[in-house]
Scaffold this active site. Sequence first.
Site, PDB file in Angstrom:
ATOM      1  N   ASN A   1     -10.174   0.134  -0.523  1.00  0.00           N
ATOM      2  CA  ASN A   1      -8.714   0.124  -0.501  1.00  0.00           C
ATOM      3  C   ASN A   1      -8.199  -0.452  -1.820  1.00  0.00           C
ATOM      4  OD1 ASN A   1      -6.008  -0.306  -0.046  1.00  0.00           O
ATOM      5  ND2 ASN A   1      -6.275  -1.283   1.958  1.00  0.00           N
TER       6      ASN A   1
ATOM      7  N   CYS B   1       0.817  -1.224   0.000  1.00  0.00           N
ATOM      8  CA  CYS B   1       0.000   0.000   0.000  1.00  0.00           C
ATOM      9  C   CYS B   1       0.851   1.274   0.000  1.00  0.00           C
ATOM     10  CB  CYS B   1      -0.949   0.010   1.192  1.00  0.00           C
ATOM     11  SG  CYS B   1      -2.154  -1.309   1.091  1.00  0.00           S
TER      12      CYS B   1
ATOM     13  N   HIS C   1      -3.465   7.184   2.705  1.00  0.00           N
ATOM     14  CA  HIS C   1      -3.869   5.897   2.130  1.00  0.00           C
ATOM     15  C   HIS C   1      -5.279   5.583   2.615  1.00  0.00           C
ATOM     16  CE1 HIS C   1      -3.953   1.802   0.908  1.00  0.00           C
ATOM     17  NE2 HIS C   1      -3.835   1.307   2.121  1.00  0.00           N
TER      18      HIS C   1
HETATM   19  O1  UT7 Z   1      -3.989  -1.272   3.476  1.00  0.00           O
HETATM   20  C1  UT7 Z   1      -3.154  -2.069   4.268  1.00  0.00           C
HETATM   21  C2  UT7 Z   1      -3.306  -1.710   5.687  1.00  0.00           C
HETATM   22  N1  UT7 Z   1      -4.569  -2.194   6.177  1.00  0.00           N
HETATM   23  C3  UT7 Z   1      -5.228  -1.504   7.094  1.00  0.00           C
HETATM   24  O2  UT7 Z   1      -4.810  -0.424   7.468  1.00  0.00           O
HETATM   25  C4  UT7 Z   1      -6.458  -2.129   7.686  1.00  0.00           C
HETATM   26  C5  UT7 Z   1      -6.424  -2.009   9.190  1.00  0.00           C
HETATM   27  N2  UT7 Z   1      -7.503  -2.704   9.872  1.00  0.00           N
HETATM   28  C6  UT7 Z   1      -8.799  -2.293   9.824  1.00  0.00           C
HETATM   29  O3  UT7 Z   1      -9.121  -1.380   9.089  1.00  0.00           O
HETATM   30  C7  UT7 Z   1      -9.806  -2.961  10.733  1.00  0.00           C
HETATM   31  O4  UT7 Z   1      -9.124  -3.723  11.680  1.00  0.00           O
HETATM   32  C8  UT7 Z   1     -10.841  -3.849   9.995  1.00  0.00           C
HETATM   33  C9  UT7 Z   1     -11.752  -2.991   9.181  1.00  0.00           C
HETATM   34  C10 UT7 Z   1     -10.108  -4.852   9.116  1.00  0.00           C
HETATM   35  C11 UT7 Z   1     -11.674  -4.588  11.027  1.00  0.00           C
HETATM   36  O5  UT7 Z   1     -12.282  -3.670  11.914  1.00  0.00           O
HETATM   37  P1  UT7 Z   1     -12.178  -3.880  13.502  1.00  0.00           P
HETATM   38  O6  UT7 Z   1     -12.938  -2.794  14.098  1.00  0.00           O
HETATM   39  O7  UT7 Z   1     -10.727  -3.978  13.851  1.00  0.00           O
HETATM   40  O8  UT7 Z   1     -12.953  -5.223  13.684  1.00  0.00           O
HETATM   41  P2  UT7 Z   1     -12.450  -6.596  14.304  1.00  0.00           P
HETATM   42  O9  UT7 Z   1     -11.596  -7.324  13.326  1.00  0.00           O
HETATM   43  O10 UT7 Z   1     -11.909  -6.351  15.657  1.00  0.00           O
HETATM   44  O11 UT7 Z   1     -13.842  -7.329  14.429  1.00  0.00           O
HETATM   45  C12 UT7 Z   1     -14.876  -6.854  15.279  1.00  0.00           C
HETATM   46  C13 UT7 Z   1     -16.086  -7.750  15.136  1.00  0.00           C
HETATM   47  C14 UT7 Z   1     -15.733  -9.225  15.210  1.00  0.00           C
HETATM   48  O12 UT7 Z   1     -16.767  -9.862  15.938  1.00  0.00           O
HETATM   49  P3  UT7 Z   1     -16.523 -10.343  17.444  1.00  0.00           P
HETATM   50  O13 UT7 Z   1     -15.350 -11.259  17.369  1.00  0.00           O
HETATM   51  O14 UT7 Z   1     -16.219  -9.074  18.177  1.00  0.00           O
HETATM   52  O15 UT7 Z   1     -17.814 -10.975  17.779  1.00  0.00           O
HETATM   53  C15 UT7 Z   1     -15.750  -9.687  13.795  1.00  0.00           C
HETATM   54  O16 UT7 Z   1     -16.068 -11.037  13.655  1.00  0.00           O
HETATM   55  O17 UT7 Z   1     -16.681  -7.558  13.849  1.00  0.00           O
HETATM   56  C16 UT7 Z   1     -16.841  -8.822  13.202  1.00  0.00           C
HETATM   57  N3  UT7 Z   1     -16.697  -8.644  11.778  1.00  0.00           N
HETATM   58  C17 UT7 Z   1     -17.706  -8.354  10.950  1.00  0.00           C
HETATM   59  N4  UT7 Z   1     -19.023  -8.176  11.156  1.00  0.00           N
HETATM   60  C18 UT7 Z   1     -19.794  -7.862  10.102  1.00  0.00           C
HETATM   61  C19 UT7 Z   1     -15.550  -8.704  11.035  1.00  0.00           C
HETATM   62  N5  UT7 Z   1     -15.809  -8.461   9.745  1.00  0.00           N
HETATM   63  C20 UT7 Z   1     -17.147  -8.240   9.673  1.00  0.00           C
HETATM   64  C21 UT7 Z   1     -18.010  -7.935   8.589  1.00  0.00           C
HETATM   65  N6  UT7 Z   1     -19.320  -7.754   8.869  1.00  0.00           N
HETATM   66  N7  UT7 Z   1     -17.563  -7.779   7.326  1.00  0.00           N
END
Ligand code: UT7
Length: 333
Positions: free
Chosen positions: A287, A116, A257
């Site tokens: 992204n 990225c 980004h």
């Molecule tokens: O470009 C390269 C660099 N990449 C980045 O900068 C990305 C950085 N990371 C992020 O942007 C975020 O971490 C994500 C968008 C990938 C995820 O968001 P988050 O707020 O960190 O969510 P999480 O992974 O901690 O998940 C929270 C909850 C989970 O449920 P539980 O375990 O708390 O019950 C996931 O299972 O959200 C759930 N979840 C979803 N729910 C609905 C994960 N994906 C989804 C989804 N729809 N698509």
Amino acid sequence: MGKINAIITGVGGYVPDYVLTNEELSRMVDTNDEWIMTRVGIKERRILTEEGLGTSYMARKAAKQLMKKTGADPDSIDALIVATSTSDYHFPSTASIVIGKLGLKNAMAFDFSAACCGFLYSLNVASSMIQSGRYKRIILIGADKMSSATDYKDRNTCPLFGDGAAAVMLEGTEEENIGLIDSYLRTDGMGLPFLHMKAGGSVSPASHFTVDHRMHYTYQEGRTVFRYAVTNMSDDCALIAERNGLNKDNINWVIPHQANMRIIEAVAKRLELPMDQVMVNIEHYGNTSAATIPLAIWEYESKLKKGDNIIMTAFGAGFVHGANYLRWAYDGK
Ligand code: UT7
């Protein structure tokens, strides 16, 4: 001859026609518009659906528009660089395919791999090539077909990515205090476990096993990557602002980004800048990896003024991160 500065003299872009909405995604995996909008800030993304077309197709479209807009003589292009993580083939380079299709005769071409941060890093390298005096005109493209590396059965990653490409023309000038002024770029090599593609490279070439185990897609531990991205992008912007005497009163634009709206907002907050000075297109494109920053420039070009102080920043697999300070070279058109 005086010191040469490298300036961007034009920009072109391309996104595929197909719009993959959150609503359509919610019929493919267990997700919904509300989760994706509040946690990430993406409404829709573009997908290159035509079979047989890869990253070079989008890169070529963006470069073609750039050449049309700038009116540059194709024979005057010395180099063409494609920053990408989703090359058409392992070899030859995507850049060599683009150059063949564009019919450039006097240029060398190569791909640039920094995930990225591909555009952020390669802008620095291409600018140094211009400053050396050996290259007069370089086409620099950020292009990724992230849909080719996305598992549409994995709700953790499939809402995040989209496809697109954008290209800038880099040229030299003896004008002072213009173009790429400063860069702070770093690679923290501990990122591998948190963000990578498990197979398809030389460690684990494609096999029945790798396909059966869905190893040819982007694997990401989102929470860890999020933490590092917020900290590094914010710190890098603050550092480059400080050492160039920049602050909320003289920064005109930030180009972050586009991985997560919450990361973008954190960067803006750290620089104390209102969101209307932050280039944002994540809602419509998601992204697009190496393409996010040049695509933002493409979309905001008409608002830019000569002398605008711009900070661009990114974070990605590696981990790679950093910030560039750029003074814009022409009034928007
Ligand atoms: O470009 C390269 C660099 N990449 C980045 O900068 C990305 C950085 N990371 C992020 O942007 C975020 O971490 C994500 C968008 C990938 C995820 O968001 P988050 O707020 O960190 O969510 P999480 O992974 O901690 O998940 C929270 C909850 C989970 O449920 P539980 O375990 O708390 O019950 C996931 O299972 O959200 C759930 N979840 C979803 N729910 C609905 C994960 N994906 C989804 C989804 N729809 N698509």
